[in-house]
Scaffold this motif. Sequence first.
Motif, mmCIF file in Angstrom:
data_model
loop_
_atom_site.group_PDB
_atom_site.id
_atom_site.type_symbol
_atom_site.label_atom_id
_atom_site.label_comp_id
_atom_site.label_asym_id
_atom_site.label_seq_id
_atom_site.Cartn_x
_atom_site.Cartn_y
_atom_site.Cartn_z
ATOM 1 N N LEU A 169 0.704 -1.169 -0.048
ATOM 2 C CA LEU A 169 0.113 0.016 -0.053
ATOM 3 C C LEU A 169 0.932 1.240 -0.176
ATOM 4 C CD1 LEU A 169 -2.733 -1.129 2.538
ATOM 5 C CD2 LEU A 169 -2.990 -1.122 0.145
ATOM 6 N N LEU A 170 2.091 1.307 0.844
ATOM 7 C CA LEU A 170 2.754 2.400 0.756
ATOM 8 C C LEU A 170 3.527 2.603 -0.458
ATOM 9 C CD1 LEU A 170 4.416 2.107 4.498
ATOM 10 C CD2 LEU A 170 2.654 3.643 3.683
ATOM 11 N N GLU A 171 3.491 1.510 -1.503
ATOM 12 C CA GLU A 171 4.151 2.038 -2.712
ATOM 13 C C GLU A 171 3.460 2.866 -3.541
ATOM 14 O OE1 GLU A 171 4.679 -2.113 -3.957
ATOM 15 O OE2 GLU A 171 6.438 -2.518 -3.201
ATOM 16 N N LYS A 172 2.192 2.924 -3.312
ATOM 17 C CA LYS A 172 1.307 3.995 -4.061
ATOM 18 C C LYS A 172 1.301 5.234 -3.812
ATOM 19 C CE LYS A 172 -0.177 -0.197 -5.994
ATOM 20 N NZ LYS A 172 0.247 -0.444 -7.026
ATOM 21 N N THR A 173 1.320 6.267 -4.579
ATOM 22 C CA THR A 173 1.374 7.473 -4.146
ATOM 23 C C THR A 173 0.143 8.184 -4.474
ATOM 24 O OG1 THR A 173 2.064 8.316 -6.454
ATOM 25 C CG2 THR A 173 3.796 7.711 -4.839
ATOM 26 N N ASP A 174 -0.987 7.614 -5.242
ATOM 27 C CA ASP A 174 -2.249 8.172 -5.352
ATOM 28 C C ASP A 174 -3.364 7.272 -4.788
ATOM 29 O OD1 ASP A 174 -1.977 5.921 -6.978
ATOM 30 O OD2 ASP A 174 -2.616 6.990 -8.721
ATOM 31 N N LEU A 175 -3.220 7.017 -3.589
ATOM 32 C CA LEU A 175 -3.874 5.888 -2.960
ATOM 33 C C LEU A 175 -5.151 6.499 -2.102
ATOM 34 C CD1 LEU A 175 -3.820 2.907 -2.519
ATOM 35 C CD2 LEU A 175 -2.874 3.089 -0.009
ATOM 36 N N THR A 176 -6.411 5.910 -2.342
ATOM 37 C CA THR A 176 -7.424 6.360 -1.179
ATOM 38 C C THR A 176 -8.133 5.176 -0.513
ATOM 39 O OG1 THR A 176 -9.219 5.576 -2.869
ATOM 40 C CG2 THR A 176 -8.162 7.791 -3.259
ATOM 41 N N PHE A 177 -8.800 5.769 0.483
ATOM 42 C CA PHE A 177 -9.384 4.694 1.241
ATOM 43 C C PHE A 177 -10.093 3.603 0.586
ATOM 44 C CE2 PHE A 177 -12.681 2.850 4.368
ATOM 45 C CZ PHE A 177 -11.871 2.273 5.174
ATOM 46 N N ALA A 178 -10.763 3.800 -0.261
ATOM 47 C CA ALA A 178 -11.641 2.823 -1.190
ATOM 48 C C ALA A 178 -10.721 1.855 -1.728
ATOM 49 C CB ALA A 178 -12.490 3.481 -1.996
ATOM 50 N N THR A 179 -9.642 2.456 -2.490
ATOM 51 C CA THR A 179 -8.730 1.611 -2.961
ATOM 52 C C THR A 179 -7.939 0.550 -2.328
ATOM 53 O OG1 THR A 179 -7.153 3.377 -3.631
ATOM 54 C CG2 THR A 179 -8.683 2.945 -5.240
ATOM 55 N N ALA A 180 -7.441 1.132 -1.119
ATOM 56 C CA ALA A 180 -6.776 0.399 -0.177
ATOM 57 C C ALA A 180 -7.522 -0.452 0.347
ATOM 58 C CB ALA A 180 -6.398 1.635 1.026
ATOM 59 N N LEU A 181 -8.856 -0.381 0.794
ATOM 60 C CA LEU A 181 -9.427 -1.389 1.294
ATOM 61 C C LEU A 181 -9.693 -2.345 0.339
ATOM 62 C CD1 LEU A 181 -11.686 -2.382 3.225
ATOM 63 C CD2 LEU A 181 -13.576 -1.304 2.340
ATOM 64 N N GLU A 182 -10.014 -1.982 -1.090
ATOM 65 C CA GLU A 182 -10.159 -3.310 -1.994
ATOM 66 C C GLU A 182 -8.691 -4.242 -2.360
ATOM 67 O OE1 GLU A 182 -10.791 -3.267 -7.208
ATOM 68 O OE2 GLU A 182 -10.694 -1.396 -6.021
ATOM 69 N N GLN A 183 -7.663 -3.536 -2.233
ATOM 70 C CA GLN A 183 -6.481 -4.183 -2.241
ATOM 71 C C GLN A 183 -6.030 -4.986 -1.130
ATOM 72 O OE1 GLN A 183 -3.064 -1.903 -3.734
ATOM 73 N NE2 GLN A 183 -4.109 -0.349 -4.802
ATOM 74 N N GLY A 184 -6.426 -4.469 0.024
ATOM 75 C CA GLY A 184 -6.344 -5.415 1.199
ATOM 76 C C GLY A 184 -7.139 -6.499 1.185
ATOM 77 N N THR A 185 -8.575 -6.407 0.620
ATOM 78 C CA THR A 185 -9.479 -7.493 0.432
ATOM 79 C C THR A 185 -8.855 -8.750 -0.484
ATOM 80 O OG1 THR A 185 -11.316 -6.368 0.936
ATOM 81 C CG2 THR A 185 -12.028 -8.395 -0.305
ATOM 82 N N VAL A 186 -8.420 -8.132 -1.712
ATOM 83 C CA VAL A 186 -7.743 -9.177 -2.638
ATOM 84 C C VAL A 186 -6.648 -9.831 -2.143
ATOM 85 C CG1 VAL A 186 -6.607 -9.063 -4.855
ATOM 86 C CG2 VAL A 186 -8.724 -7.851 -4.723
ATOM 87 N N TYR A 187 -5.690 -8.969 -1.142
ATOM 88 C CA TYR A 187 -4.517 -9.560 -0.830
ATOM 89 C C TYR A 187 -4.834 -10.787 0.399
ATOM 90 C CZ TYR A 187 -0.541 -10.144 2.437
ATOM 91 O OH TYR A 187 0.487 -10.654 3.030
ATOM 92 N N THR A 188 -5.962 -10.546 0.930
ATOM 93 C CA THR A 188 -6.469 -11.327 2.055
ATOM 94 C C THR A 188 -6.851 -12.513 1.556
ATOM 95 O OG1 THR A 188 -6.930 -9.452 3.756
ATOM 96 C CG2 THR A 188 -8.034 -11.892 4.059
ATOM 97 N N GLU A 189 -7.696 -12.502 0.478
ATOM 98 C CA GLU A 189 -8.324 -13.649 -0.429
ATOM 99 C C GLU A 189 -7.129 -14.608 -0.887
ATOM 100 O OE1 GLU A 189 -11.120 -12.443 -3.011
ATOM 101 O OE2 GLU A 189 -12.880 -11.827 -1.382
ATOM 102 N N ALA A 190 -5.877 -13.746 -1.525
ATOM 103 C CA ALA A 190 -5.017 -14.559 -2.129
ATOM 104 C C ALA A 190 -4.090 -15.251 -1.180
ATOM 105 C CB ALA A 190 -4.133 -13.415 -2.835
ATOM 106 N N ARG A 191 -4.004 -14.548 0.190
ATOM 107 C CA ARG A 191 -3.346 -15.201 1.115
ATOM 108 C C ARG A 191 -4.038 -16.647 1.569
ATOM 109 N NH1 ARG A 191 1.777 -15.178 2.266
ATOM 110 N NH2 ARG A 191 1.265 -15.729 4.588
ATOM 111 N N MET A 192 -5.464 -16.656 1.552
ATOM 112 C CA MET A 192 -6.092 -17.805 2.110
ATOM 113 C C MET A 192 -5.892 -19.008 1.116
ATOM 114 S SD MET A 192 -9.289 -15.754 3.552
ATOM 115 C CE MET A 192 -10.448 -17.414 3.751
ATOM 116 N N GLN A 193 -6.035 -18.522 -0.229
ATOM 117 C CA GLN A 193 -5.871 -19.382 -1.349
ATOM 118 C C GLN A 193 -4.429 -20.103 -1.238
ATOM 119 O OE1 GLN A 193 -7.119 -17.170 -4.930
ATOM 120 N NE2 GLN A 193 -9.100 -17.113 -4.139
ATOM 121 N N SER A 194 -3.327 -19.024 -1.172
ATOM 122 C CA SER A 194 -1.931 -19.582 -1.055
ATOM 123 C C SER A 194 -1.810 -20.557 0.225
ATOM 124 C CB SER A 194 -1.143 -18.331 -0.726
ATOM 125 O OG SER A 194 0.086 -18.801 -0.719
#
Length: 244
Positions: free
Chosen positions: A151-176
């Motif tokens: 998330l810190l790699e992004k310079t144009d982040l918003t709360f909505a996009t951070a939440l979306e990326q966090g959800t995708v990351y969590t699901e990917a970790r569960m699948q892994s």
Amino acid sequence: MAGNKTLTVSVFCADPQAPDGGLQLKHWLRTLENILDEPETAPTAAAKLATLHSKIDYRVYNSIAQCATYDLSIAELKRLYIKEKSPVYARYLLQTRRQQPNEAMDHYAQELRQLLLDSVREPRTPAQAQDDRLLDAFIAGVSSQELRLKLLEKTDLTFATALEQGTVYTEARMQSNTYDRTRLLAGTTLHARPESATAEDADPLAELRDAPEEDPALTAAVTTRPKALRGAACFFFVFDADDY
């Protein structure tokens, strides 16, 4: 040199990795542009590029030698020297910055002003300011350090996009993790004892008993031994009557 003859610009030789390299470049560029943008001279594009080359040392020149125009050269210098912080990280630094022992008050205040500039790059509406606070709390509170890094790699982040990326990351970790559990179970099954194995398979003398009876006396001795002694070593002693 093209431009205002009353202004001078020093040779730029800062290290791109220096903590203040970006600040040095910004100050140097402002001085150079004040000279080149003098309306009375209006230097050509080729003259601006030649002036730029004459005001940088050989190490800096090597980093932009492949750039064919003045604008491309300046863009490459900015890319090398100006490392923009994530606004979220800049706000975190602003909130946690403390005056160091023996640090002058003026220096401390200047550091705070710079962090403020890094954290707010454009005017914010009340709604955007609220989104910034949510985003700051979200990134500071996530349990995964790997997700925070992404998330810190992004310079144009918003709360909505951070939440979306966090959800995708969590699901990917569960699948892994499912892949890891499947691999672990496969390895356990591979090394498990076959279900068809019997008690006889563990008997070290089973093969000997089933072999052709070359010596009836030996075979009888093996098969008639007590069950508790099966598998134990056998020792034979030969006595010579003449020794006694």
